[in-house]
Design a protein around this motif. Structure first.
Motif, mmCIF file in Angstrom:
data_model
loop_
_atom_site.group_PDB
_atom_site.id
_atom_site.type_symbol
_atom_site.label_atom_id
_atom_site.label_comp_id
_atom_site.label_asym_id
_atom_site.label_seq_id
_atom_site.Cartn_x
_atom_site.Cartn_y
_atom_site.Cartn_z
ATOM 1 N N LEU A 83 0.870 -1.182 0.000
ATOM 2 C CA LEU A 83 0.000 0.000 0.000
ATOM 3 C C LEU A 83 0.903 1.227 0.000
ATOM 4 C CD1 LEU A 83 -2.846 1.298 0.320
ATOM 5 C CD2 LEU A 83 -2.439 1.235 2.800
ATOM 6 N N LEU A 84 0.707 2.083 -1.009
ATOM 7 C CA LEU A 84 1.536 3.288 -1.163
ATOM 8 C C LEU A 84 0.670 4.494 -0.841
ATOM 9 C CD1 LEU A 84 2.791 2.282 -4.721
ATOM 10 C CD2 LEU A 84 3.816 1.631 -2.545
ATOM 11 N N GLU A 85 1.123 5.338 0.064
ATOM 12 C CA GLU A 85 0.342 6.521 0.451
ATOM 13 C C GLU A 85 1.186 7.781 0.283
ATOM 14 O OE1 GLU A 85 -2.369 5.562 4.084
ATOM 15 O OE2 GLU A 85 -0.587 4.298 4.269
ATOM 16 N N ALA A 86 0.649 8.722 -0.476
ATOM 17 C CA ALA A 86 1.346 9.999 -0.690
ATOM 18 C C ALA A 86 0.336 11.034 -1.138
ATOM 19 C CB ALA A 86 2.435 9.848 -1.759
ATOM 20 N N GLU A 87 0.583 12.268 -0.799
ATOM 21 C CA GLU A 87 -0.269 13.401 -1.225
ATOM 22 C C GLU A 87 -1.740 13.138 -0.938
ATOM 23 O OE1 GLU A 87 0.963 13.419 -5.355
ATOM 24 O OE2 GLU A 87 2.493 14.953 -4.965
ATOM 25 N N GLY A 88 -2.017 12.454 0.158
ATOM 26 C CA GLY A 88 -3.403 12.175 0.546
ATOM 27 C C GLY A 88 -4.070 11.090 -0.289
ATOM 28 N N LYS A 89 -3.311 10.399 -1.152
ATOM 29 C CA LYS A 89 -3.863 9.345 -2.012
ATOM 30 C C LYS A 89 -3.302 7.986 -1.598
ATOM 31 C CE LYS A 89 -5.899 12.330 -4.633
ATOM 32 N NZ LYS A 89 -6.773 12.448 -5.695
ATOM 33 N N ARG A 90 -4.082 6.962 -1.934
ATOM 34 C CA ARG A 90 -3.668 5.597 -1.597
ATOM 35 C C ARG A 90 -3.700 4.722 -2.848
ATOM 36 N NH1 ARG A 90 -6.997 2.825 1.743
ATOM 37 N NH2 ARG A 90 -5.567 2.131 3.356
#
Ligand SMILES: [Zn+2]
Length: 246
Positions: A149-156
């Motif tokens: 699971l990759l999470e960045a800039e409020g996105k998943r």
């Protein structure tokens, strides 16, 4: 966040499809997920160099997911010497680094082998550089295999890696990651018919965009069937070179 598909084939290359490799871009930062093919030319073709990478994550140690590392790490050893990425492996780190050293040591005019920044993947949060967070969910594809699971800039973004070929995705799909909205789901399409995803996708409001990679040509028909079964979801067959903004 942007995902670039460098390689979308399954266990071996098919015409115009290399084995698994993805690049994830967040602002100026770049990360690689799986390296079943040497990605050096993919970077060069985009005007990039290996120095741009912050981390590399390998979901499991099957050749179509990690064997591009050998030629890539070779060029990082003698040419791109200032690369500074972290390398996350679900493997015995000493065994891997000894094997790499032995292989690079075959060079006719030997040069010292650099120490790369190795990390062993275990379940849970494995990476957080303040830009990208990566959480690993163990799957049952092989002895040590993970979805990420990759999470960045409020996105998943959820990348399944390879799932159980024996039992199908109902058995080991990382459902825990679906408790919140997943902005992009990247699924494998090699080890079972894509329609086997139905019990997971059907009625799941937290998934709307599904890109299928790791595609075996004989399974493509089932991906089109899945598209017909789920007309409200965006389902895309990934191809080498495709990019998606999240
Ligand atoms: Zn595999």
């Amino acid at each position: 966040m942007r995902v670039v598909f460098f390689g979308t084939s399954h266990g071996y290359p098919e015409p115009h499809k290399k084995c698994s490799a993805l690049m994830v871009e967040v602002g100026e930062k770049r990360y690689i997920i799986d390296m079943g093919t040497d990605i050096t030319t993919d970077l060069i073709d985009r005007g990039l160099r290996p120095e741009c990478l912050s981390a590399i994550f390998i979901t499991h140690m099957h050749g179509d997911h990690y064997c591009g590392l050998a030629p890539f790490l070779n060029t990082c050893n003698w040419l791109y010497k200032t690369t500074d990425f972290a390398l996350y492996l679900p493997a015995d780190i000493k065994q891997f680094s000894d094997a790499l050293e032995a292989w690079l040591g075959l060079r006719a005019t030997p040069i010292p082998v650099r120490k790369f920044d190795y990390h062993k993947i275990n379940e849970g949060l494995i990476y957080d550089d303040g830009v990208l967070k990566v959480t690993a969910y163990m799957t049952k594809h092989c002895e040590e295999s993970y979805s990420l699971l990759l999470e960045a800039e409020g996105k998943r973004v959820l990348y399944t890696g390879d799932l159980s070929s024996k039992h199908g995705p109902e058995y080991d799909f990382p459902r825990a990651a679906l408790e919140s909205k997943v902005d992009l789901l990247i699924c494998e399409g090699a080890h079972f018919l894509a329609t086997r995803y139905m019990p997971i996708f059907d009625g799941c409001e937290n998934i709307s965009r599904i890109w299928i990679t790791h595609i075996k040509e004989t399974r493509v028909g089932s991906i089109y069937e899945l598209m017909e079964m789920l007309p409200d979801k965006q389902i895309v067959l990934a191809k080498d070179g495709m990019e998606v903004n999240v």
